[in-house]
Design an enzyme around this catalytic site. Structure first.
Site, PDB file in Angstrom:
ATOM      1  N   ASP A 134     -33.682  45.814 -17.061  1.00  0.00           N
ATOM      2  CA  ASP A 134     -32.814  44.867 -17.736  1.00  0.00           C
ATOM      3  C   ASP A 134     -33.530  43.526 -17.879  1.00  0.00           C
ATOM      4  O   ASP A 134     -32.972  42.476 -17.590  1.00  0.00           O
ATOM      5  CB  ASP A 134     -31.525  44.704 -16.903  1.00  0.00           C
ATOM      6  CG  ASP A 134     -30.462  43.927 -17.654  1.00  0.00           C
ATOM      7  OD1 ASP A 134     -30.549  43.871 -18.887  1.00  0.00           O
ATOM      8  OD2 ASP A 134     -29.558  43.380 -17.004  1.00  0.00           O
ATOM      9  N   CYS A 195     -17.161  53.249 -32.953  1.00  0.00           N
ATOM     10  CA  CYS A 195     -17.477  52.027 -32.190  1.00  0.00           C
ATOM     11  C   CYS A 195     -17.326  50.801 -33.080  1.00  0.00           C
ATOM     12  O   CYS A 195     -16.774  49.780 -32.660  1.00  0.00           O
ATOM     13  CB  CYS A 195     -18.887  52.109 -31.600  1.00  0.00           C
ATOM     14  SG  CYS A 195     -20.158  52.524 -32.788  1.00  0.00           S
ATOM     15  N   CYS A 199     -14.393  47.844 -32.273  1.00  0.00           N
ATOM     16  CA  CYS A 199     -14.824  46.553 -31.718  1.00  0.00           C
ATOM     17  C   CYS A 199     -13.833  45.450 -32.122  1.00  0.00           C
ATOM     18  O   CYS A 199     -13.646  45.190 -33.305  1.00  0.00           O
ATOM     19  CB  CYS A 199     -16.225  46.198 -32.212  1.00  0.00           C
ATOM     20  SG  CYS A 199     -16.709  44.544 -31.673  1.00  0.00           S
ATOM     21  N   CYS A 242     -17.734  44.254 -21.617  1.00  0.00           N
ATOM     22  CA  CYS A 242     -16.819  44.994 -22.479  1.00  0.00           C
ATOM     23  C   CYS A 242     -17.407  46.380 -22.703  1.00  0.00           C
ATOM     24  O   CYS A 242     -18.592  46.528 -22.974  1.00  0.00           O
ATOM     25  CB  CYS A 242     -16.675  44.249 -23.811  1.00  0.00           C
ATOM     26  SG  CYS A 242     -15.846  45.189 -25.107  1.00  0.00           S
ATOM     27  N   CYS A 245     -16.801  49.748 -27.137  1.00  0.00           N
ATOM     28  CA  CYS A 245     -17.597  50.547 -28.072  1.00  0.00           C
ATOM     29  C   CYS A 245     -18.264  51.746 -27.375  1.00  0.00           C
ATOM     30  O   CYS A 245     -18.760  52.648 -28.045  1.00  0.00           O
ATOM     31  CB  CYS A 245     -18.626  49.686 -28.793  1.00  0.00           C
ATOM     32  SG  CYS A 245     -19.732  48.791 -27.702  1.00  0.00           S
ATOM     33  N   CYS A 249     -16.799  56.208 -27.770  1.00  0.00           N
ATOM     34  CA  CYS A 249     -17.889  57.057 -28.279  1.00  0.00           C
ATOM     35  C   CYS A 249     -17.693  58.510 -27.833  1.00  0.00           C
ATOM     36  O   CYS A 249     -17.584  58.781 -26.635  1.00  0.00           O
ATOM     37  CB  CYS A 249     -19.230  56.527 -27.769  1.00  0.00           C
ATOM     38  SG  CYS A 249     -20.604  57.556 -28.321  1.00  0.00           S
TER      39      CYS A 249
HETATM   40  S1  SF4 Z   1     -21.315  58.471 -31.973  1.00  0.00           S
HETATM   41 FE1  SF4 Z   1     -20.860  56.743 -30.619  1.00  0.00          FE
HETATM   42  S2  SF4 Z   1     -22.403  55.203 -31.066  1.00  0.00           S
HETATM   43 FE2  SF4 Z   1     -22.452  56.697 -32.724  1.00  0.00          FE
HETATM   44  S3  SF4 Z   1     -21.092  55.817 -34.276  1.00  0.00           S
HETATM   45 FE3  SF4 Z   1     -19.838  57.184 -33.021  1.00  0.00          FE
HETATM   46  S4  SF4 Z   1     -18.957  55.874 -31.445  1.00  0.00           S
HETATM   47 FE4  SF4 Z   1     -20.665  54.751 -32.364  1.00  0.00          FE
HETATM   48  S1  SF4 Z   2     -19.214  45.373 -26.178  1.00  0.00           S
HETATM   49 FE1  SF4 Z   2     -17.133  45.042 -26.986  1.00  0.00          FE
HETATM   50  S2  SF4 Z   2     -17.281  43.221 -28.235  1.00  0.00           S
HETATM   51 FE2  SF4 Z   2     -19.381  43.927 -27.868  1.00  0.00          FE
HETATM   52  S3  SF4 Z   2     -19.851  45.222 -29.613  1.00  0.00           S
HETATM   53 FE3  SF4 Z   2     -19.012  46.575 -28.046  1.00  0.00          FE
HETATM   54  S4  SF4 Z   2     -16.786  46.649 -28.482  1.00  0.00           S
HETATM   55 FE4  SF4 Z   2     -17.644  44.914 -29.583  1.00  0.00          FE
END
Ligand code: SF4
Ligand code: SF4
Length: 317
Positions: A134, A195, A199, A242, A245, A249
């Site tokens: 990281d 995703c 968001c 968060c 997203c 998935c």
């Molecule tokens: S498979 Fe996952 S990362 Fe790819 S578009 Fe769908 S939710 Fe987003």
């Molecule tokens: S972490 Fe949360 S705010 Fe950031 S892109 Fe993903 S869903 Fe959106």
């Protein structure tokens, strides 16, 4: 073990990585990331990194591991599963990101990598290298793709096939020649856009392209100032990071709880209700999070207070 061939060393290192508890290990040739230079520069030029000025630093090092480690020949990329065994108290609508449920991951990933490095040194005494996790100078997800671990989803996360995206990444850059894996060329996102649609702040501005300034993860952790008004109504209860997203998935249906005890869910995350979060004072913060080396203690108490206030402004708590 002096005199082992690259094939032998590679095989032993990969087996050792799994024994150390890494969920995946792949190898890439340490070379310049020419394909990634233009997109990275554009992203920075557009200012999408927000106040994370360090992203602009050492660009040439970020694009070429040989600038980080003299004579680098291989990048060993590892992944550590952090999908929690025990979820946050479902009665709390003030929500912490899963990666922060337990003990600070930097120590854990680094310690495991150190042990992997010891093994490499045993096999190849001329090894010289560096460990990263990281850390800003390394384009971790790009290396993970190069090392064949998975693909980068539209949410910008590294997705490992049949394992999902709840992983920390780490790298060991070495001057030792190893047998590289084939880069992961496929993309199993297909037509999915879940995703991007989920968001709450429309931070995913194009597939795989994140406007960090809009991302709740950035707003609650990286941004030192108060969360701007335009986002305070959109936090969906997030007080530290968060996962929205990632939670939506479909590839994360494969997530399995981590076996790493250091990531066990801390007591306040497991049990606290909103009222406990809302009444948290500095002493409690130090006691519950600082002492426990929780990732939450990477931000200041005042920042967490503002996050709680902002996240609560929408839920009415
Ligand atoms: S498979 Fe996952 S990362 Fe790819 S578009 Fe769908 S939710 Fe987003
Ligand atoms: S972490 Fe949360 S705010 Fe950031 S892109 Fe993903 S869903 Fe959106």
């Amino acid at each position: 073990m002096q005199g082992s061939t690259p094939q032998e060393i590679t095989g032993i290192i990969k087996r050792e990585a799994l024994q150390l508890g890494f969920a995946a290990c792949g190898i890439a040739i340490a070379s310049q990331l020419t394909r990634h230079e233009a997109p990275l520069k554009d992203w920075l030029k557009e200012g999408l990194h927000g106040t994370m000025g360090y992203m602009k630093n050492h660009l040439e090092k970020r694009l070429d591991p040989r600038m980080l480690v003299e004579g680098a020949r291989s990048v060993i990329v590892v992944a550590v599963n952090y999908f929690p065994k025990e979820q946050q108290n479902p009665r709390a609508s003030l929500i912490v990101s899963k990666y922060a449920y337990g003990f600070d991951y930097h120590f854990i990933v680094k310690e495991k990598l150190r042990r992997l490095e010891e093994k490499l040194k045993e096999l190849a005494p001329l090894h010289q290298g560096r460990i990263f996790t990281d850390s800003a100078p390394v384009l971790e997800r790009v290396w993970a793709v190069q090392a064949g671990l998975g693909w980068t989803g539209k949410n910008g996360c590294l997705i490992i096939p049949r394992k999902g995206s709840f992983f920390f990444l780490g790298e060991l850059i070495t001057n030792i020649e190893l047998v590289p894996d084939a880069a992961f060329e496929k993309d199993f996102c297909g037509n999915c856009r879940r995703c991007m649609e989920a968001c709450p702040t429309q931070a995913i501005v194009a597939p795989g392209k994140l406007d960090a300034r809009r991302c709740i993860s950035y707003l609650t952790i990286e941004l030192k100032d108060r969360i701007p008004d335009e986002f305070r109504e959109k936090m969906q209860g997030r007080i530290f990071g968060c996962d929205i997203c990632q939670d939506v998935c479909p590839h994360n249906r494969f997530s399995e709880p981590t076996g790493e005890i250091a990531f066990n869910t801390l007591e306040p995350i497991k049990n606290w209700e909103n009222k406990n979060w809302e009444s948290l004072d500095r002493q409690g913060f130090n006691q519950m999070f600082k002492k426990a080396s929780s990732p939450l203690s990477r931000i200041k108490f005042e920042k967490l207070r503002d996050n709680i206030e902002a996240a609560g402004s929408e839920t009415g708590h």
